[in-house]
Design a protein around this motif. Sequence first.
Motif, short mmCIF file in Angstrom:
data_model
loop_
_atom_site.label_atom_id
_atom_site.label_comp_id
_atom_site.label_asym_id
_atom_site.label_seq_id
_atom_site.Cartn_x
_atom_site.Cartn_y
_atom_site.Cartn_z
N LYS A 144 -5.44 1.26 -6.92
CA LYS A 144 -5.23 2.71 -7.01
C LYS A 144 -5.86 3.42 -5.82
CE LYS A 144 -4.48 6.82 -8.87
NZ LYS A 144 -5.17 7.68 -7.89
N ALA A 147 -3.93 2.70 -2.60
CA ALA A 147 -2.66 3.43 -2.58
C ALA A 147 -2.86 4.86 -2.08
CB ALA A 147 -2.02 3.43 -3.96
N ASP A 148 -3.88 5.51 -2.60
CA ASP A 148 -4.15 6.89 -2.18
C ASP A 148 -4.48 6.95 -0.69
OD1 ASP A 148 -3.76 7.73 -4.77
OD2 ASP A 148 -5.90 7.76 -5.28
N TYR A 169 1.75 -4.77 -3.99
CA TYR A 169 1.83 -3.97 -5.22
C TYR A 169 2.91 -4.52 -6.15
CZ TYR A 169 -1.54 -0.56 -3.69
OH TYR A 169 -2.72 0.04 -3.32
N ARG A 174 1.25 -3.89 -9.89
CA ARG A 174 0.56 -2.60 -9.77
C ARG A 174 1.54 -1.57 -9.21
NH1 ARG A 174 -3.04 -3.41 -13.35
NH2 ARG A 174 -4.06 -5.42 -13.07
N ASN A 176 3.00 1.59 -8.23
CA ASN A 176 2.59 2.95 -7.94
C ASN A 176 3.81 3.67 -7.37
OD1 ASN A 176 1.54 5.28 -6.42
ND2 ASN A 176 -0.48 4.42 -6.85
N ARG A 177 4.52 4.41 -8.22
CA ARG A 177 5.78 5.01 -7.79
C ARG A 177 5.58 6.03 -6.67
NH1 ARG A 177 10.03 3.68 -10.74
NH2 ARG A 177 9.63 2.48 -12.65
N ARG A 178 4.47 6.70 -6.71
CA ARG A 178 4.19 7.67 -5.63
C ARG A 178 4.05 6.93 -4.29
NH1 ARG A 178 -1.10 9.88 -4.22
NH2 ARG A 178 -0.82 11.59 -2.73
N LEU A 179 3.41 5.77 -4.30
CA LEU A 179 3.26 4.98 -3.09
C LEU A 179 4.62 4.54 -2.57
CD1 LEU A 179 1.31 3.31 -1.16
CD2 LEU A 179 1.72 1.41 -2.73
N SER A 209 9.72 -3.45 -8.41
CA SER A 209 9.03 -2.24 -8.84
C SER A 209 9.98 -1.28 -9.55
CB SER A 209 8.41 -1.53 -7.64
OG SER A 209 7.51 -2.40 -6.98
#
Length: 284
Positions: A144, A147-148, A169, A174, A176-179, A209
Amino acid sequence: RDLQCFKPQELSNTVWAYATAGESHPRLFEEVAHEVTGRDMGAFENQHMINIVWAYAKAGLSSPLLFKNVANTAIARGLDTFDPQHLSNIVWAYATSDESRPPLFKKFADAIIARDLGTFNTQNLSNIVWAYATSRQSCPSLFKKVADAAIAKLSEFSSQETANLLWAYAVTGRINRRLFSSFIPTAAALIEEGICQNISNIAWAFAVSNVAAPDLFDNSFIIALRGRENATKPEEISQLHQWHLWQQELNSNICLPPILQDHCREAFVSHRVVTSDFQNDVVC
């Protein structure tokens, strides 16, 4: 020369030079490992230890006792004494050498999470999650935070770093749709470069994903794949088969050319495919 006469830096530089040059010399590496493990590791600086394990990983040579001693020394010394490049290289080395023990990687993850990841460059970030994914080490908090940090630096990622990042990912689940959504423009540029492995990794990562990206997977993507039936490695076209199944599931009008479809399916059936922890039930 007698390796007992070598200083820690000289031992480190020797194996680093051979590994960097791509020169395999198992006997030399075996003797260096014997020499290093027989010494007081306190005499080795952080950079010396990291160069040594990196060299063994790069050369594809194993030395469990050496890796154990370096890990114990690093932890006893305090991982807060290691800079971002050190932390990135050491987890890469342990993952590549298949020396990744869960307690060890947990300590590395805690040390990385405690840092300001703004001080880590894109290669550091990509290598770290690649190492954890390769080692099948689960660490949601680490993924997490990386990713940020990656999203904040997305314009700085190279094609290889982008492919490795998204692959990591996907393979760990893991998601992370925003990523993934943020990296669509970067991934599009990567596909235009036409590097087969990167294209396959990107396609597979988005498929696993399940992050729809019609602007990424359009006719330009198919054009980039044309004529690669015999130029692409089996494991890469196996990934494209999974992407093709995903497109069918989405009822997409974008599909692989018939000849490439056949090659991809044959490769998928014939070769072991690295699956994701998130999706292990792809149907042929």
